[in-house]
Enzyme design. Structure first.
Site, PDB file in Angstrom:
ATOM      1  N   PRO A 102       0.802  -1.228   0.000  1.00 40.48           N
ATOM      2  CG  PRO A 102      -0.814  -1.555   1.639  1.00 40.48           C
ATOM      3  CD  PRO A 102       0.513  -2.074   1.169  1.00 40.48           C
ATOM      4  CD  GLU A 129       0.996  -4.737  11.000  1.00 36.63           C
ATOM      5  OE1 GLU A 129       0.895  -3.492  10.956  1.00 36.63           O
ATOM      6  OE2 GLU A 129       0.010  -5.496  11.171  1.00 36.63           O
ATOM      7  NE  ARG A 167      -5.522  -5.916 -21.856  1.00 37.44           N
ATOM      8  CZ  ARG A 167      -5.930  -5.006 -22.736  1.00 37.44           C
ATOM      9  NH1 ARG A 167      -5.280  -3.859 -22.816  1.00 37.44           N
ATOM     10  NH2 ARG A 167      -6.960  -5.215 -23.515  1.00 37.44           N
ATOM     11  CG  ASP A 182      -6.953  -1.111 -24.020  1.00 35.90           C
ATOM     12  OD1 ASP A 182      -8.002  -1.405 -24.603  1.00 35.90           O
ATOM     13  OD2 ASP A 182      -6.081  -1.941 -23.710  1.00 35.90           O
TER      14      ASP A 182
END
Length: 262
Positions: A102, A129, A167, A182
């Site tokens: 994160p 953790e 991709r 895209d």
């Protein structure tokens, strides 16, 4: 391209690796996808890969030794493979070693396009953790996050990144122009798509798309992409590469939006 995923749950990866675009790309030899269980490199009889944090606190922290050992194993493996290849005159390519966490840089299409140019990617997927800080400081080259929220592990984020990178490899998609148009690849959201039937439950395909005039269709699609981006992600317009014609179109759309909101 070779991609290795260091994980405690390789079964989470194997199903995805064998499915859809990833599975087809692997079958074609476009990409090598490997899940490595770093518990196999624990070096202790209990196969433990985590421990309590120094200084106290809740949760468990991933130890550095199994992660380093797993990465070194992968590097030795790729070095051995390169040594048997006819073209292995040069040393093996240094991989990008990516920590999914994160705290990392928020992932986007531009990073996907950058990573797609690499020959070898190694993803480290943690649980518990967090990671021993020495993994960040002395092993990884990149830290990536797929958003401002916390998951139970790094496997799903890693698979998300891998899908978006594979991709982009030549031959991975049935239509080579798909990745080029895209959303985000052009800096804008993608224009709307339609297919048969031309009318469904009273909803008709725009006349322009049925006109057969490809130049006008391209103009219509560009305007639709600008309008959709203006409505849904106006922040993207700040960095998008816009032509003089785009800017005039955007100004007209903004004026029209302003009038409609009065």
């Amino acid at each position: 391209m070779r991609i290795d995923v260091l994980t405690l749950f390789p079964e989470m990866c194997e199903g995805v690796f064998g499915t859809s675009i990833l599975g087809k790309a692997r079958d074609k030899g476009i990409v090598s996808l490997n899940a490595v269980n770093f518990r196999d490199f624990s070096g202790n009889k209990h196969n433990s890969v985590d421990d309590t944090p120094y200084g106290g606190g809740g949760g468990m922290v991933l130890k550095p030794d199994p992660i380093f050992a797993a990465v070194e194993h992968v590097l030795a493996e790729t070095s051995a493979e390169a040594g048997t290849a006819e073209s292995a005159i040069d040393p093996p390519v240094k991989p990008r070693i990516i920590l999914m966490c994160p705290q990392g840089q928020t992932y986007n299409q531009q990073i996907a396009e950058e990573l797609a140019q690499e020959q070898h990617l190694i993803f480290i997927c943690g649980h518990y953790e967090g990671y021993d800080e020495r993994i960040r400081e002395h092993l990884v080259t990149d830290e990536l996050s797929i958003g401002d929220y916390v998951l139970t592990g790094g496997e799903l984020p890693a698979l998300t990144v891998i899908d978006s990178v594979v991709r982009l490899q030549p031959g991975a998609l049935g239509n080579e122009t798909s990745a080029v148009t895209d959303s985000f690849s052009t800096g804008l959201l993608e224009y709307p798509h339609y297919t048969r039937p031309a009318e469904f439950r009273g909803w008709k395909v725009p006349d322009m798309l049925l006109s057969g005039h490809h130049a006008n269709i391209e103009v219509w699609r560009r305007e639709q992409a600008l309008q959709r981006t203006l409505e849904r992600r106006p922040d993207l317009l700040e960095t998008a590469e816009l032509s003089a014609k785009d800017k005039l179109t955007l100004k007209r759309l903004q004026e029209q939006t302003s009038l409609n909101n009065k």
